[in-house]
Scaffold this motif. Structure first.
Motif, short mmCIF file in Angstrom:
data_model
loop_
_atom_site.label_atom_id
_atom_site.label_comp_id
_atom_site.label_asym_id
_atom_site.label_seq_id
_atom_site.Cartn_x
_atom_site.Cartn_y
_atom_site.Cartn_z
N VAL A 117 0.85 -1.19 0.00
CA VAL A 117 0.00 0.00 0.00
C VAL A 117 0.89 1.24 0.00
CG1 VAL A 117 -1.64 1.35 1.35
CG2 VAL A 117 -1.94 -1.12 1.14
N VAL A 118 0.60 2.15 -0.91
CA VAL A 118 1.32 3.42 -0.97
C VAL A 118 0.29 4.55 -0.97
CG1 VAL A 118 2.89 4.88 -2.29
CG2 VAL A 118 3.21 2.39 -2.28
N LEU A 119 0.33 5.39 0.05
CA LEU A 119 -0.58 6.53 0.10
C LEU A 119 -0.14 7.60 -0.89
CD1 LEU A 119 -1.25 7.02 3.92
CD2 LEU A 119 -2.48 5.61 2.28
N ASN A 120 -1.09 8.21 -1.54
CA ASN A 120 -0.79 9.22 -2.54
C ASN A 120 -0.60 10.58 -1.85
OD1 ASN A 120 -0.42 10.64 -4.85
ND2 ASN A 120 -2.50 10.44 -5.61
N ASP A 121 0.51 10.70 -1.13
CA ASP A 121 0.86 11.97 -0.49
C ASP A 121 1.71 12.86 -1.40
OD1 ASP A 121 -0.48 11.24 1.79
OD2 ASP A 121 1.29 10.39 2.76
N TYR A 122 1.98 12.38 -2.62
CA TYR A 122 2.82 13.14 -3.53
C TYR A 122 2.14 14.42 -4.00
CZ TYR A 122 4.72 8.42 -3.63
OH TYR A 122 5.22 7.20 -3.26
N TYR A 123 0.83 14.47 -3.91
CA TYR A 123 0.07 15.63 -4.37
C TYR A 123 -0.24 16.60 -3.24
CZ TYR A 123 -0.64 13.08 -8.71
OH TYR A 123 -0.44 12.41 -9.89
N LEU A 124 0.23 16.30 -2.04
CA LEU A 124 -0.07 17.14 -0.89
C LEU A 124 1.17 17.90 -0.45
CD1 LEU A 124 -2.17 14.63 1.26
CD2 LEU A 124 -3.02 16.45 -0.21
N PRO A 125 1.01 19.16 -0.06
CA PRO A 125 2.15 19.90 0.47
C PRO A 125 2.54 19.37 1.85
CG PRO A 125 0.14 21.19 0.71
CD PRO A 125 -0.23 19.97 -0.07
N ARG A 126 3.79 19.50 2.19
CA ARG A 126 4.27 19.11 3.51
C ARG A 126 4.03 20.26 4.48
NH1 ARG A 126 7.97 14.77 3.08
NH2 ARG A 126 6.95 13.31 1.67
N MET A 127 3.21 19.99 5.49
CA MET A 127 2.85 21.03 6.45
C MET A 127 3.80 20.98 7.65
SD MET A 127 0.32 22.20 4.74
CE MET A 127 -0.32 23.41 5.90
N SER A 128 4.18 22.15 8.12
CA SER A 128 5.08 22.24 9.28
C SER A 128 4.80 23.54 10.03
CB SER A 128 6.54 22.18 8.84
OG SER A 128 6.85 23.25 7.97
N ILE A 129 5.37 23.64 11.24
CA ILE A 129 5.24 24.84 12.07
C ILE A 129 6.33 25.84 11.70
CG2 ILE A 129 5.21 25.74 14.41
CD1 ILE A 129 2.84 23.98 13.88
N SER A 130 5.95 27.07 11.49
CA SER A 130 6.92 28.11 11.14
C SER A 130 7.87 28.35 12.31
CB SER A 130 6.19 29.41 10.78
OG SER A 130 7.09 30.48 10.67
N SER A 131 9.14 28.22 12.06
CA SER A 131 10.14 28.43 13.13
C SER A 131 10.19 29.89 13.56
CB SER A 131 11.53 27.98 12.63
OG SER A 131 11.89 28.69 11.46
N TYR A 132 9.91 30.81 12.61
CA TYR A 132 9.96 32.24 12.94
C TYR A 132 8.86 32.58 13.95
CZ TYR A 132 9.15 37.24 12.48
OH TYR A 132 8.95 38.57 12.76
N TYR A 133 7.62 32.16 13.67
CA TYR A 133 6.51 32.50 14.56
C TYR A 133 6.58 31.70 15.86
CZ TYR A 133 4.30 35.33 10.97
OH TYR A 133 4.02 36.32 10.05
N ALA A 134 7.16 30.50 15.80
CA ALA A 134 7.34 29.74 17.03
C ALA A 134 8.31 30.45 17.96
CB ALA A 134 7.83 28.33 16.71
N ARG A 135 9.36 31.03 17.37
CA ARG A 135 10.33 31.79 18.18
C ARG A 135 9.70 33.09 18.67
NH1 ARG A 135 13.75 31.86 14.67
NH2 ARG A 135 13.57 33.98 13.84
N LEU A 136 8.88 33.72 17.83
CA LEU A 136 8.22 34.96 18.24
C LEU A 136 7.26 34.71 19.40
CD1 LEU A 136 7.75 37.97 17.65
CD2 LEU A 136 5.94 37.29 16.04
N LEU A 137 6.61 33.54 19.42
CA LEU A 137 5.71 33.19 20.51
C LEU A 137 6.46 33.16 21.84
CD1 LEU A 137 3.02 32.19 21.68
CD2 LEU A 137 3.66 29.87 20.93
N LYS A 138 7.68 32.69 21.83
CA LYS A 138 8.46 32.58 23.06
C LYS A 138 9.07 33.93 23.48
CE LYS A 138 9.78 27.76 22.28
NZ LYS A 138 10.92 26.82 22.10
N GLU A 139 9.42 34.75 22.48
CA GLU A 139 10.21 35.94 22.78
C GLU A 139 9.39 37.23 22.85
OE1 GLU A 139 13.14 36.05 19.75
OE2 GLU A 139 14.21 34.25 20.47
N SER A 140 8.15 37.21 22.34
CA SER A 140 7.37 38.45 22.29
C SER A 140 6.99 38.91 23.70
CB SER A 140 6.10 38.23 21.45
OG SER A 140 5.29 39.38 21.48
N ASP A 141 7.03 40.23 23.89
CA ASP A 141 6.65 40.83 25.18
C ASP A 141 5.20 41.32 25.17
OD1 ASP A 141 9.22 40.43 26.13
OD2 ASP A 141 9.91 42.37 25.37
N ASP A 142 4.56 41.30 24.01
CA ASP A 142 3.19 41.79 23.90
C ASP A 142 2.21 40.66 24.24
OD1 ASP A 142 1.33 44.00 22.92
OD2 ASP A 142 0.67 42.29 21.71
#
Length: 446
Positions: free
Chosen positions: A260-285
């Motif tokens: 069995v091979v899933l047809n994931d070739y047509y789907l984008p690879r989703m991930s968490i943005s490292s920039y916004y993840a860092r902003l979540l930790k460092e933001s003072d607002d």
């Protein structure tokens, strides 16, 4: 006298959270819908990044080299993330004009009790494109262990909606529902419910004798029945003559074994943005952190939903491969009987989960591209072959018959009996009609 009272009440309620609804929605999406959904999600949520790594293209190229039959499709060799590779879906989005939406709108206006309304809406979602409830869907409904009275009441409510005939379980019931809505005579209703095969062969005499009416009355009823719609749901289908699909699953032979091979070739690879993840930790607002925290929660839940969808779809496809291995190996064209509920028990999930997983998805193998539900074919009798297997044998018998002396339904039933398949003549007539085969008279060629 005061109309306001206070009371203490203890009760249990099952509520679907937005996250659970999203997980169910992702589960039942096919690869085309999921690709569009992920594109919109990445635009709405800054913490989600959609990438199309080159490794996907190279992996798909390797798969095509291993399975040359993948090039047989009309869009073979195309890649979803390449410029202009996606075919147009159609002129208009008909989601709000669908049959299910039309039925839901009618149900909401009836002010039904909540349990009955919920079950009616569930049934409305199960109705297929022709307006019918399939045996597989009704089988999954039985596994919900609902009171039979509630199930019957919900079915009656559904069948009372427009278009007339919707919610029927077979052709006879569909025609009977329409006749009753029109106030037709009892003779027409009896013929539609009991003598459709005989009516198709124009055996007016036996029908008239059985019902105690004249042959002229049978012919009059035939004209009324001929004016009915055997596919009440098709009016809600898009007008596009051709439907293009992308398979969600491949069954290919790799290293000498079917896999069995899933047809994931047509789907984008989703991930968490490292920039916004860092902003979540460092933001003072505080507002910024609250916003990013909510978006992070949504992104993680979506990634989890994608993982669960892939896992469930893979398990379902692997179970189908195991059950139908002779078919995929090319040893036979007949399917082994397979039930949604049996697969649900085997995988340890609810039957509705398997139903959502299979709905609207396709499997491509060397033999062709099939709806995933095609492989769930119920057995005829306690331990008989599948319905698909009987239809396949019936088609072979008709193809081999003498065109000048075609086989009657009774003769076909006898020939199937010699092969160990015990079916009634009426069952043969039913399967013949589903295969689009005419009666022996219609098939006779001089």
């Amino acid at each position: 006298m005061s109309l306001v009272t206070l009371k203490t009440e203890l009760r249990q309620e099952l509520k679907l959270t937005p996250q659970l609804l999203q997980s169910m929605e992702v589960l039942q999406m096919n690869v085309q819908d999921l690709a569009e959904y992920l594109g919109r999600a990445s635009e709405e949520n800054p913490l989600l990044e959609a990438e199309s790594p080159a490794s996907l293209q190279s992996a798909y190229a390797q798969l095509r080299r291993a399975a040359s039959w993948l090039d047989a499709g009309p869009h073979s060799g195309t890649f979803l993330h390449e410029e202009g590779a996606v075919p147009e879906r159609g002129a208009a989005d008909r989601e709000t004009e669908s049959l299910a939406a039309f039925l839901r709108d009618q149900l909401e206006r009836r002010h039904l009790a909540k349990p009955l309304l919920a079950l009616c809406v569930y049934l409305a979602e199960l109705v297929d494109e022709d307006g019918y409830l399939t045996p597989e869907d009704l089988e999954s409904l039985e596994d919900l262990k609902l009171p039979q009275e509630l199930t019957d009441q919900a079915l009656t409510e559904l069948q009372s909606l427009d278009p007339p005939g919707v919610g029927a379980r077979d052709l006879s019931e569909c025609l009977v529902l329409q006749l009753r809505r029109q106030g037709a005579c009892q003779a027409s209703i009896d013929i539609a419910s009991q003598f459709l095969p005989e009516l198709g062969r124009k055996h007016y005499g036996p029908i008239a004798k059985a019902l105690g009416i004249t042959a002229e009355e049978v012919q009059a009823a035939e004209k009324i029945i001929a004016g009915l719609d055997p596919h009440p749901g098709r009016a809600f289908q898009p007008a596009e003559p051709t439907v293009y699909v992308q398979p969600d699953v491949f069954i290919v032979e790799l290293e000498g074994q079917l896999k069995v091979v899933l047809n994931d070739y047509y789907l984008p690879r989703m991930s968490i943005s490292s920039y916004y993840a860092r902003l979540l930790k460092e933001s003072d607002d505080a507002k910024t952190r609250a916003y990013l925290r909510e978006k992070m929660r949504q992104a993680k839940w979506l990634l989890g939903s994608l993982e669960r969808r892939g896992s469930t779809l893979r398990q379902c496809a692997e179970a189908i491969l195991e059950a139908q291995r002779p078919f995929f190996a090319g040893e036979t064209a007949e399917l082994t009987p397979m039930r949604l509920s049996a697969l649900a028990v085997r995988l340890g999930v609810h039957p509705s989960t398997i139903s959502r997983t299979a709905r609207g998805k396709y499997l491509q193998c060397r033999q062709g591209t099939y709806p995933l539900r095609y492989f769930f074919s119920l057995a005829v009798g306690e331990s008989g072959p599948s319905r698909q297997a009987i239809k396949h044998r019936l088609l072979e018998l008709v193809q081999k018959e003498d065109p000048h002396h075609p086989l009657s339904d009774q003769k076909l039933a006898q020939l199937l009996s010699t092969q160990g398949v015990q079916v009634a003549r009426r069952t043969v007539a039913k399967y013949r009609l589903e295969l689009g085969l005419g009666s022996s008279t219609a098939r006779k060629r001089m």
